[in-house]
Design a protein around this motif. Structure first.
Motif, PDB file in Angstrom:
ATOM      1  N   ASN A  46       0.825  -1.202   0.000  1.00  0.00           N
ATOM      2  CA  ASN A  46       0.000   0.000   0.000  1.00  0.00           C
ATOM      3  C   ASN A  46       0.863   1.257   0.000  1.00  0.00           C
ATOM      4  OD1 ASN A  46      -2.293  -1.563   0.074  1.00  0.00           O
ATOM      5  ND2 ASN A  46      -2.440  -1.501   2.297  1.00  0.00           N
ATOM      6  N   ARG A  47       2.131   1.103   0.317  1.00  0.00           N
ATOM      7  CA  ARG A  47       3.120   2.187   0.272  1.00  0.00           C
ATOM      8  C   ARG A  47       4.479   1.546   0.032  1.00  0.00           C
ATOM      9  NH1 ARG A  47       2.750   2.990   6.705  1.00  0.00           N
ATOM     10  NH2 ARG A  47       0.576   3.030   6.234  1.00  0.00           N
ATOM     11  N   ASN A  48       5.499   2.332  -0.206  1.00  0.00           N
ATOM     12  CA  ASN A  48       6.831   1.789  -0.430  1.00  0.00           C
ATOM     13  C   ASN A  48       7.308   1.057   0.825  1.00  0.00           C
ATOM     14  OD1 ASN A  48       6.891   2.872  -2.976  1.00  0.00           O
ATOM     15  ND2 ASN A  48       8.060   4.665  -2.389  1.00  0.00           N
ATOM     16  N   ILE A  49       7.833  -0.151   0.620  1.00  0.00           N
ATOM     17  CA  ILE A  49       8.298  -0.984   1.732  1.00  0.00           C
ATOM     18  C   ILE A  49       9.766  -1.295   1.499  1.00  0.00           C
ATOM     19  CG2 ILE A  49       8.049  -3.212   2.879  1.00  0.00           C
ATOM     20  CD1 ILE A  49       5.091  -3.150   2.073  1.00  0.00           C
ATOM     21  N   HIS A  50      10.575  -1.099   2.541  1.00  0.00           N
ATOM     22  CA  HIS A  50      12.009  -1.372   2.426  1.00  0.00           C
ATOM     23  C   HIS A  50      12.279  -2.869   2.346  1.00  0.00           C
ATOM     24  CE1 HIS A  50      16.293  -0.885   2.865  1.00  0.00           C
ATOM     25  NE2 HIS A  50      16.277  -1.724   3.879  1.00  0.00           N
ATOM     26  N   ILE A  60      12.466 -19.153   5.855  1.00  0.00           N
ATOM     27  CA  ILE A  60      12.449 -17.692   5.882  1.00  0.00           C
ATOM     28  C   ILE A  60      12.616 -17.173   4.456  1.00  0.00           C
ATOM     29  CG2 ILE A  60      13.586 -15.629   6.750  1.00  0.00           C
ATOM     30  CD1 ILE A  60      14.492 -17.295   9.157  1.00  0.00           C
ATOM     31  N   PHE A  61      11.667 -16.317   4.050  1.00  0.00           N
ATOM     32  CA  PHE A  61      11.744 -15.638   2.762  1.00  0.00           C
ATOM     33  C   PHE A  61      11.944 -14.148   3.031  1.00  0.00           C
ATOM     34  CE2 PHE A  61       8.731 -19.139   2.076  1.00  0.00           C
ATOM     35  CZ  PHE A  61       9.331 -19.792   1.015  1.00  0.00           C
ATOM     36  N   ALA A  62      12.684 -13.465   2.175  1.00  0.00           N
ATOM     37  CA  ALA A  62      12.854 -12.024   2.309  1.00  0.00           C
ATOM     38  C   ALA A  62      12.805 -11.386   0.930  1.00  0.00           C
ATOM     39  CB  ALA A  62      14.159 -11.699   3.002  1.00  0.00           C
ATOM     40  N   ARG A  63      12.219 -10.197   0.871  1.00  0.00           N
ATOM     41  CA  ARG A  63      12.154  -9.445  -0.381  1.00  0.00           C
ATOM     42  C   ARG A  63      12.370  -7.986  -0.038  1.00  0.00           C
ATOM     43  NH1 ARG A  63      10.965  -6.968  -4.579  1.00  0.00           N
ATOM     44  NH2 ARG A  63      10.507  -7.886  -6.570  1.00  0.00           N
ATOM     45  N   SER A  64      13.231  -7.307  -0.786  1.00  0.00           N
ATOM     46  CA  SER A  64      13.574  -5.909  -0.509  1.00  0.00           C
ATOM     47  C   SER A  64      13.031  -4.985  -1.593  1.00  0.00           C
ATOM     48  CB  SER A  64      15.091  -5.747  -0.445  1.00  0.00           C
ATOM     49  OG  SER A  64      15.633  -6.497   0.600  1.00  0.00           O
ATOM     50  N   LYS A  65      12.904  -3.735  -1.215  1.00  0.00           N
ATOM     51  CA  LYS A  65      12.531  -2.640  -2.121  1.00  0.00           C
ATOM     52  C   LYS A  65      11.277  -2.934  -2.929  1.00  0.00           C
ATOM     53  CE  LYS A  65      17.177  -0.876  -2.368  1.00  0.00           C
ATOM     54  NZ  LYS A  65      18.322  -0.550  -3.211  1.00  0.00           N
ATOM     55  N   ILE A  66      10.155  -3.007  -2.240  1.00  0.00           N
ATOM     56  CA  ILE A  66       8.868  -3.231  -2.875  1.00  0.00           C
ATOM     57  C   ILE A  66       8.179  -1.876  -2.999  1.00  0.00           C
ATOM     58  CG2 ILE A  66       6.660  -4.424  -2.695  1.00  0.00           C
ATOM     59  CD1 ILE A  66       8.186  -6.457  -0.906  1.00  0.00           C
ATOM     60  N   ARG A  67       7.768  -1.542  -4.189  1.00  0.00           N
ATOM     61  CA  ARG A  67       7.156  -0.242  -4.460  1.00  0.00           C
ATOM     62  C   ARG A  67       5.640  -0.310  -4.280  1.00  0.00           C
ATOM     63  NH1 ARG A  67      11.087   2.052  -3.079  1.00  0.00           N
ATOM     64  NH2 ARG A  67      12.959   1.755  -4.264  1.00  0.00           N
ATOM     65  N   VAL A  87       7.592  -6.499   8.500  1.00  0.00           N
ATOM     66  CA  VAL A  87       7.649  -5.461   7.476  1.00  0.00           C
ATOM     67  C   VAL A  87       8.495  -4.300   7.984  1.00  0.00           C
ATOM     68  CG1 VAL A  87       6.283  -3.832   6.122  1.00  0.00           C
ATOM     69  CG2 VAL A  87       5.379  -6.084   6.630  1.00  0.00           C
ATOM     70  N   GLU A  88       9.433  -3.852   7.153  1.00  0.00           N
ATOM     71  CA  GLU A  88      10.212  -2.642   7.426  1.00  0.00           C
ATOM     72  C   GLU A  88       9.778  -1.591   6.416  1.00  0.00           C
ATOM     73  OE1 GLU A  88      14.499  -2.759   7.781  1.00  0.00           O
ATOM     74  OE2 GLU A  88      14.388  -4.858   8.388  1.00  0.00           O
ATOM     75  N   THR A  89       9.025  -0.576   6.869  1.00  0.00           N
ATOM     76  CA  THR A  89       8.634   0.493   5.963  1.00  0.00           C
ATOM     77  C   THR A  89       9.804   1.434   5.722  1.00  0.00           C
ATOM     78  OG1 THR A  89       7.709   1.689   7.838  1.00  0.00           O
ATOM     79  CG2 THR A  89       6.188   0.415   6.469  1.00  0.00           C
ATOM     80  N   GLU A  90      10.580   1.671   6.747  1.00  0.00           N
ATOM     81  CA  GLU A  90      11.821   2.423   6.633  1.00  0.00           C
ATOM     82  C   GLU A  90      12.892   1.546   7.254  1.00  0.00           C
ATOM     83  OE1 GLU A  90      11.513   6.206   8.511  1.00  0.00           O
ATOM     84  OE2 GLU A  90       9.604   6.651   7.552  1.00  0.00           O
ATOM     85  N   GLN A  91      14.116   1.754   6.870  1.00  0.00           N
ATOM     86  CA  GLN A  91      15.188   0.915   7.377  1.00  0.00           C
ATOM     87  C   GLN A  91      15.257   1.033   8.896  1.00  0.00           C
ATOM     88  OE1 GLN A  91      18.887   1.673   5.465  1.00  0.00           O
ATOM     89  NE2 GLN A  91      19.561  -0.426   5.724  1.00  0.00           N
ATOM     90  N   GLY A  92      15.098  -0.103   9.592  1.00  0.00           N
ATOM     91  CA  GLY A  92      15.176  -0.140  11.041  1.00  0.00           C
ATOM     92  C   GLY A  92      13.837  -0.090  11.750  1.00  0.00           C
TER      93      GLY A  92
END
Length: 99
Positions: A46-50, A60-67, A87-92
């Motif tokens: 729904n918003r940019n996700i880090h 464990i699955f991980a995906r980065s930089k989802i627009r 979910v990390e919306t911003e780093q950290g």
């Protein structure tokens, strides 16, 4: 007098619902479908996700930089336990959800 109290109560209820909607707004929407041997978790941002991390059955699955608006599918062996989504919306800044 009663009419004013009812209108005031209705306005207060609407304000509380708006505040709850803003607080509980997830940065993603998710749909989980179960099959005989595989589960599929579909996440739409729904918003940019880090970064998104999905944990299920010690996998464990991980995906980065989802627009915003992008959809990601995670398919894994069927699980009886709940799937954990971090979910990390911003780093950290992490938020954890159970599906």
């Amino acid at each position: 007098m009663i009419v004013e109290a009812c209108v005031g109560g209705l306005i207060l209820l609407i304000l509380i619902l708006i505040v709850l909607f803003i607080i509980r707004n997830r940065p993603f929407s998710a749909r989980k479908s179960k099959g005989d041997h595989l589960d599929t978790l579909t996440i739409t941002a729904n918003r940019n996700i880090h970064k998104i991390t999905v944990k299920s059955n010690d996998i464990i699955f991980a995906r980065s930089k989802i627009r915003k608006g992008q959809t990601v599918d995670f398919t894994y062996p069927a699980a009886e336990t709940k799937t954990i989504v971090i979910v990390e919306t911003e780093q950290g800044k992490q938020r954890t959800y159970e599906m």
